[in-house]
Design a protein around this motif. Structure first.
Motif, PDB file in Angstrom:
ATOM      1  N   LEU A 148      21.004  67.645  23.325  1.00  0.00           N
ATOM      2  CA  LEU A 148      22.598  66.608  24.663  1.00  0.00           C
ATOM      3  C   LEU A 148      23.919  67.676  23.798  1.00  0.00           C
ATOM      4  O   LEU A 148      24.805  67.512  24.976  1.00  0.00           O
ATOM      5  N   ALA A 149      23.955  68.261  22.661  1.00  0.00           N
ATOM      6  CA  ALA A 149      25.310  69.060  22.224  1.00  0.00           C
ATOM      7  C   ALA A 149      25.302  69.917  22.782  1.00  0.00           C
ATOM      8  O   ALA A 149      26.367  70.450  23.610  1.00  0.00           O
ATOM      9  N   ALA A 150      24.699  71.022  23.474  1.00  0.00           N
ATOM     10  CA  ALA A 150      24.450  72.112  24.253  1.00  0.00           C
ATOM     11  C   ALA A 150      24.787  71.657  25.695  1.00  0.00           C
ATOM     12  O   ALA A 150      25.070  72.631  26.217  1.00  0.00           O
ATOM     13  N   SER A 151      24.384  70.876  26.158  1.00  0.00           N
ATOM     14  CA  SER A 151      25.033  70.710  27.697  1.00  0.00           C
ATOM     15  C   SER A 151      26.305  70.022  27.533  1.00  0.00           C
ATOM     16  O   SER A 151      26.764  68.929  27.503  1.00  0.00           O
ATOM     17  N   THR A 152      26.651  71.113  28.955  1.00  0.00           N
ATOM     18  CA  THR A 152      27.732  70.288  29.906  1.00  0.00           C
ATOM     19  C   THR A 152      27.937  70.466  31.063  1.00  0.00           C
ATOM     20  O   THR A 152      28.002  71.905  31.572  1.00  0.00           O
ATOM     21  N   PRO A 153      28.490  69.883  31.437  1.00  0.00           N
ATOM     22  CA  PRO A 153      29.171  68.285  30.995  1.00  0.00           C
ATOM     23  C   PRO A 153      27.903  67.823  30.309  1.00  0.00           C
ATOM     24  O   PRO A 153      25.990  67.845  30.655  1.00  0.00           O
ATOM     25  N   LEU A 154      27.770  67.170  29.553  1.00  0.00           N
ATOM     26  CA  LEU A 154      26.836  66.321  29.383  1.00  0.00           C
ATOM     27  C   LEU A 154      26.996  64.440  29.435  1.00  0.00           C
ATOM     28  O   LEU A 154      27.834  63.639  29.915  1.00  0.00           O
ATOM     29  N   THR A 155      25.842  63.819  30.551  1.00  0.00           N
ATOM     30  CA  THR A 155      26.195  62.275  31.002  1.00  0.00           C
ATOM     31  C   THR A 155      25.251  61.560  30.373  1.00  0.00           C
ATOM     32  O   THR A 155      24.462  61.499  29.928  1.00  0.00           O
ATOM     33  N   VAL A 156      25.733  59.979  30.601  1.00  0.00           N
ATOM     34  CA  VAL A 156      25.038  59.272  29.954  1.00  0.00           C
ATOM     35  C   VAL A 156      25.301  58.256  30.540  1.00  0.00           C
ATOM     36  O   VAL A 156      26.166  57.883  31.649  1.00  0.00           O
ATOM     37  N   LEU A 157      23.756  57.804  30.818  1.00  0.00           N
ATOM     38  CA  LEU A 157      23.868  56.443  32.015  1.00  0.00           C
ATOM     39  C   LEU A 157      23.780  55.301  31.567  1.00  0.00           C
ATOM     40  O   LEU A 157      22.471  55.180  30.325  1.00  0.00           O
ATOM     41  N   GLY A 158      24.544  53.956  31.892  1.00  0.00           N
ATOM     42  CA  GLY A 158      23.815  52.680  31.481  1.00  0.00           C
ATOM     43  C   GLY A 158      24.388  51.759  32.064  1.00  0.00           C
ATOM     44  O   GLY A 158      25.546  51.605  32.323  1.00  0.00           O
ATOM     45  N   LEU A 159      23.630  50.967  32.855  1.00  0.00           N
ATOM     46  CA  LEU A 159      23.636  50.233  33.569  1.00  0.00           C
ATOM     47  C   LEU A 159      23.222  48.610  33.561  1.00  0.00           C
ATOM     48  O   LEU A 159      22.714  47.849  32.296  1.00  0.00           O
ATOM     49  N   ARG A 160      24.263  47.788  33.880  1.00  0.00           N
ATOM     50  CA  ARG A 160      24.318  46.344  33.864  1.00  0.00           C
ATOM     51  C   ARG A 160      24.306  45.964  31.596  1.00  0.00           C
ATOM     52  O   ARG A 160      24.748  46.542  31.554  1.00  0.00           O
ATOM     53  N   ILE A 161      23.338  45.596  31.443  1.00  0.00           N
ATOM     54  CA  ILE A 161      23.011  44.875  29.955  1.00  0.00           C
ATOM     55  C   ILE A 161      23.560  46.103  28.864  1.00  0.00           C
ATOM     56  O   ILE A 161      23.768  46.420  28.321  1.00  0.00           O
ATOM     57  N   SER A 162      23.002  47.156  29.797  1.00  0.00           N
ATOM     58  CA  SER A 162      23.160  49.166  28.990  1.00  0.00           C
ATOM     59  C   SER A 162      24.333  49.029  28.154  1.00  0.00           C
ATOM     60  O   SER A 162      24.714  50.403  27.786  1.00  0.00           O
ATOM     61  N   VAL A 163      25.387  48.485  29.415  1.00  0.00           N
ATOM     62  CA  VAL A 163      26.599  49.358  29.470  1.00  0.00           C
ATOM     63  C   VAL A 163      27.369  49.664  28.135  1.00  0.00           C
ATOM     64  O   VAL A 163      27.739  50.418  27.804  1.00  0.00           O
ATOM     65  N   SER A 164      26.980  48.377  27.299  1.00  0.00           N
ATOM     66  CA  SER A 164      28.033  48.906  26.577  1.00  0.00           C
ATOM     67  C   SER A 164      27.232  49.546  25.337  1.00  0.00           C
ATOM     68  O   SER A 164      27.965  50.511  24.502  1.00  0.00           O
ATOM     69  N   LEU A 165      26.127  50.197  25.261  1.00  0.00           N
ATOM     70  CA  LEU A 165      25.588  50.942  24.543  1.00  0.00           C
ATOM     71  C   LEU A 165      26.071  52.277  25.237  1.00  0.00           C
ATOM     72  O   LEU A 165      26.132  53.032  24.143  1.00  0.00           O
ATOM     73  N   ALA A 166      26.465  52.695  26.160  1.00  0.00           N
ATOM     74  CA  ALA A 166      26.509  53.846  27.006  1.00  0.00           C
ATOM     75  C   ALA A 166      27.629  53.704  26.577  1.00  0.00           C
ATOM     76  O   ALA A 166      27.959  55.189  26.694  1.00  0.00           O
ATOM     77  N   GLU A 167      28.785  52.824  26.814  1.00  0.00           N
ATOM     78  CA  GLU A 167      30.338  53.092  26.464  1.00  0.00           C
ATOM     79  C   GLU A 167      30.250  53.447  25.060  1.00  0.00           C
ATOM     80  O   GLU A 167      31.486  54.161  24.582  1.00  0.00           O
ATOM     81  N   TYR A 168      29.683  52.989  23.843  1.00  0.00           N
ATOM     82  CA  TYR A 168      29.735  53.251  23.212  1.00  0.00           C
ATOM     83  C   TYR A 168      29.390  54.982  22.314  1.00  0.00           C
ATOM     84  O   TYR A 168      30.207  55.228  21.771  1.00  0.00           O
ATOM     85  N   PHE A 169      28.244  55.364  22.968  1.00  0.00           N
ATOM     86  CA  PHE A 169      27.661  56.427  22.474  1.00  0.00           C
ATOM     87  C   PHE A 169      28.887  57.929  23.393  1.00  0.00           C
ATOM     88  O   PHE A 169      29.222  58.160  22.908  1.00  0.00           O
ATOM     89  N   ALA A 170      29.235  57.520  24.713  1.00  0.00           N
ATOM     90  CA  ALA A 170      30.506  58.594  25.133  1.00  0.00           C
ATOM     91  C   ALA A 170      31.125  58.408  24.613  1.00  0.00           C
ATOM     92  O   ALA A 170      32.078  59.220  24.478  1.00  0.00           O
ATOM     93  N   TYR A 171      32.105  57.184  24.104  1.00  0.00           N
ATOM     94  CA  TYR A 171      33.185  57.201  23.380  1.00  0.00           C
ATOM     95  C   TYR A 171      33.589  58.161  22.430  1.00  0.00           C
ATOM     96  O   TYR A 171      33.943  58.575  21.599  1.00  0.00           O
ATOM     97  N   ALA A 172      31.986  57.937  21.271  1.00  0.00           N
ATOM     98  CA  ALA A 172      32.370  58.783  19.890  1.00  0.00           C
ATOM     99  C   ALA A 172      31.927  60.013  20.371  1.00  0.00           C
ATOM    100  O   ALA A 172      31.776  61.007  19.849  1.00  0.00           O
ATOM    101  N   ALA A 173      30.357  60.551  21.030  1.00  0.00           N
ATOM    102  CA  ALA A 173      30.631  61.734  22.007  1.00  0.00           C
ATOM    103  C   ALA A 173      31.470  62.601  22.409  1.00  0.00           C
ATOM    104  O   ALA A 173      31.722  63.547  22.627  1.00  0.00           O
ATOM    105  N   ARG A 174      32.766  61.590  22.697  1.00  0.00           N
ATOM    106  CA  ARG A 174      34.039  62.507  23.618  1.00  0.00           C
ATOM    107  C   ARG A 174      34.428  63.267  22.065  1.00  0.00           C
ATOM    108  O   ARG A 174      35.427  64.003  22.379  1.00  0.00           O
ATOM    109  N   ARG A 175      34.751  62.725  21.222  1.00  0.00           N
ATOM    110  CA  ARG A 175      35.706  63.619  19.758  1.00  0.00           C
ATOM    111  C   ARG A 175      34.676  64.628  19.426  1.00  0.00           C
ATOM    112  O   ARG A 175      35.077  65.193  18.749  1.00  0.00           O
TER     113      ARG A 175
END
Length: 305
Positions: A148-175
């Motif tokens: 995942l670290a080597a993939s540029t760009p890295l895509t994070v997918l989360g739909l419906r109820i899974s949005v919250s987990l995807a947003e958390y991961f993406a927020y931290a991963a962007r750091r």
């Protein structure tokens, strides 16, 4: 006839002042709840039914004896244990023995079920204990974190109820990652984002699929695979069509004792993958974190503790 979620709402209604004795449920009911998974195969349903009907004896059988009694293979028993949220048959048998002996689980928190809210916490503790056993071998997490670290760009997918987990991961991963693309809308919007990510040089997608599992997620994962992207999946199932499409799956239990699921174990799974990503490229991680802190201080993003 109420819907499954309506039934859960009624069953999990919070009642003040109820004692542990008043909330006691039968071993059969507890087993049916434990095995209530939407996509158990016919063979797995046979195993579940045998365990429900013969719990006092079956809880103490070896994997070989249980397979012989049900008429299935030993790998089928192992897959069944995984499908109902355990790291393997030993962990499932431990839980069955606790139920057969009238206990509440394997840890101190299970000794007194208490009220409905405490029972929900107990269930999440059990999910975390199963995840801890899975983490005994951290190699797979480390390997996927590197990819995942080597993939540029890295895509994070989360739909419906899974949005919250995807947003958390993406927020931290962007750091710690230079190009993280978050996809939280399905259909053609998701397809465009996935295809653009592949054209830009991306190699991996991290997808989340929490119950109730959406057709949109399955379709998006298929589009990603068709475009040449690899898919790492965090979900609550060890089997099923989305799992079949993924290149690697991390199956973690979700809390299902209340009307809406809770995600303690998937949250820890996210944090573990984020840690593996930071470890994969320490120099990049350090530079990006230092740069972010400078910007945060300059613009006073956070309160002074």
């Amino acid at each position: 006839m109420p819907s499954p979620q309506q039934a859960r709402a009624q069953a999990s209604a919070i009642t003040s002042g109820r004692t542990a004795e008043e909330t006691e449920v039968s071993a059969t009911s507890r087993l049916r709840t434990l095995f209530d998974r939407p996509r158990l195969s016919p063979g797995q349903r046979r195993i579940a039914q045998y365990l429900i009907e013969h719990l006092p004896e079956a809880a103490f059988l070896s994997i070989t004896d249980l397979a012989d009694r049900v008429g299935v293979s030993q790998p089928s028993v192992t897959r069944f244990a995984s499908a109902v949220g355990f790291s393997g048959y030993p962990a499932l048998r431990e839980r069955l023995q606790s139920i057969a002996l009238g206990g509440r689980g394997t840890g101190p928190a299970e000794e007194n079920r208490g009220n409905e809210l405490q029972a929900a916490v107990d269930a999440e503790i059990e999910n975390l204990e199963n995840l801890r056993r899975d983490f005994a071998d951290a190699d797979r997490v480390i390997d996927v974190g590197r990819k995942l670290a080597a993939s540029t760009p890295l895509t994070v997918l989360g739909l419906r109820i899974s949005v919250s987990l995807a947003e958390y991961f993406a927020y931290a991963a962007r750091r710690v990652h230079p190009d993280v693309r978050l996809v939280t809308r399905g259909g053609s919007v998701a397809y465009d984002a996935l295809l653009q990510s592949r054209e830009a040089g991306g190699t991996w997608v991290l997808a989340f699929s929490m119950p109730r599992h959406a057709h949109e997620t399955l379709n998006a994962v298929r589009v990603a695979r068709g475009a040449g992207l690899k898919v790492a999946l965090i979900t609550d199932l060890a089997l099923g069509p989305v799992v079949d499409e993924a290149d690697v799956t991390f199956a973690t239990g979700t809390g299902s004792r209340l009307v809406f699921d809770s995600y303690a174990a998937p949250g820890v799974m996210c944090a573990a993958l984020l840690q593996a990503m930071t470890d994969a490229d320490p120099e990049r991680t350090q530079a990006r974190l230092e740069g972010y802190e400078q910007v945060a201080d300059q613009h006073q993003f956070f309160l002074r503790d």
